[in-house]
Design a protein around this motif. Sequence first.
Motif, PDB file in Angstrom:
ATOM      1  N   TYR A   1      -5.439   5.078   7.435  1.00  0.00           N
ATOM      2  CA  TYR A   1      -5.131   3.654   7.307  1.00  0.00           C
ATOM      3  C   TYR A   1      -5.061   2.978   8.678  1.00  0.00           C
ATOM      4  CZ  TYR A   1      -2.981  -0.805   6.496  1.00  0.00           C
ATOM      5  OH  TYR A   1      -2.741  -2.147   6.499  1.00  0.00           O
TER       6      TYR A   1
ATOM      7  N   ILE B   1       0.925   5.126   0.690  1.00  0.00           N
ATOM      8  CA  ILE B   1       0.104   6.111   1.404  1.00  0.00           C
ATOM      9  C   ILE B   1       0.078   7.422   0.615  1.00  0.00           C
ATOM     10  CG2 ILE B   1      -0.123   7.465   3.538  1.00  0.00           C
ATOM     11  CD1 ILE B   1      -0.670   4.492   4.005  1.00  0.00           C
TER      12      ILE B   1
ATOM     13  N   SER C   1      -8.369   2.271   9.990  1.00  0.00           N
ATOM     14  CA  SER C   1      -9.137   1.235   9.275  1.00  0.00           C
ATOM     15  C   SER C   1      -8.824  -0.162   9.815  1.00  0.00           C
ATOM     16  CB  SER C   1      -8.824   1.302   7.775  1.00  0.00           C
ATOM     17  OG  SER C   1      -7.515   0.764   7.529  1.00  0.00           O
TER      18      SER C   1
ATOM     19  N   LEU D   1       0.847  -1.194   0.000  1.00  0.00           N
ATOM     20  CA  LEU D   1       0.000   0.000   0.000  1.00  0.00           C
ATOM     21  C   LEU D   1       0.882   1.244   0.000  1.00  0.00           C
ATOM     22  CD1 LEU D   1      -2.860   1.366   0.357  1.00  0.00           C
ATOM     23  CD2 LEU D   1      -2.372   1.341   2.821  1.00  0.00           C
TER      24      LEU D   1
END
Length: 381
Positions: free
Chosen positions: A376, A167, A379, A165
């Motif tokens: 993030y 950012i 989450s 991922l």
Amino acid sequence: MKKLIRVTTVPSSLRSLLKGQHRFMSNHFEVIGVSGDGDALQDVRQNEGIKTHVVEMTRTITPLKDLKATYQLYKFFKKERPFIVHTHTPKAGTLGMLAAKLAKVPHRLHTIAGLPLLEATGKKRVLLDNVEKFTYSCATKILPNSCGLEKIIIDNNYTKPEKLLVIGNGSSNGIDTKHYDASLISEEKKEKLKQELGIGENDLVFIFIGRIVKDKGINELIQAFNRLSKKQHNIKLILVGYKENLLDPLLPETETLITENKQILSVGLQKDIRPYVAISHVLTFPSYREGFPNVVLQCSCMELPCIVSNINGCNEVIEDHVNGLIIPVKNETELEKAMQFMIDFPDKRIAMKQNTRSRIIKRYEQKFVWNELLHYYNSLS
């Protein structure tokens, strides 16, 4: 409040790479910083207002010391029971992710901000590739800090794409655009520094900021500038940074030129780079590899067009002939040509300057990057 532990190999990384981020995150998590000991760790405690913990780690392969550090990290994680362990820098990543997995930390994140192993060959490369895969296997998420780095990781088959991922638009910490503002450096301060360094009114000043090592393209930069300086007497090159003679030494002839060429101004490591950027006209950054280059962000934010290598990170911040020039990696001739272009076409250089700061503010403002990372974190369950 849930616990977030951030780990770097050395304390200066905890202090500079993530400056301001610890304090921001401590509004949402109980944050603890872990690294080797040093004055920088004390700075982190004072400036960021977080707890810190010492675990000594080396930057080279040292099996016994690495085992000891892993055990110390494991014990610390078991005691603190964090919700997230987030590591930065290669050694902290390997040891931290293994220790966090053994301690059953639910969320184990590792940021990739460059891959030193890309310059390795032979058996060393095979070993480092396996260490990299092992680190990723211990993590629950890998956070490359540029899109180019994400592609390199996938191409090298270090982990599955779904484990990665990026950012925001990249960068580990974004940039404080209010801090990196050329207008904050007074004319008086600039004139004083120019006098100290022997920079004339009509001199065109190139600057390099970073570790003065082979991997940053310093050998090529010095050779290219040395040739230019024989034809152009009103140019200067400022080198800001420290050498790493044990890990990544320069060629002896490069060292000689830095000492003997009076148009090369080596000023060492500086706590505040802004005055040096403010008296410069162009950043030269011919690095072999990067994660996401903070220096390119900082100099662009202070309105310097940048000459950069065509590598991930650099080619995401710089658009060729728009806010700088992009050159092939390890290409001394093209580097010299690019520097000559900046000398010969001041109107085009000034046009590039107009496209620098605004692009950084739009894509890499620090609060934007912090909030994307926080989003993030939040989450995770």
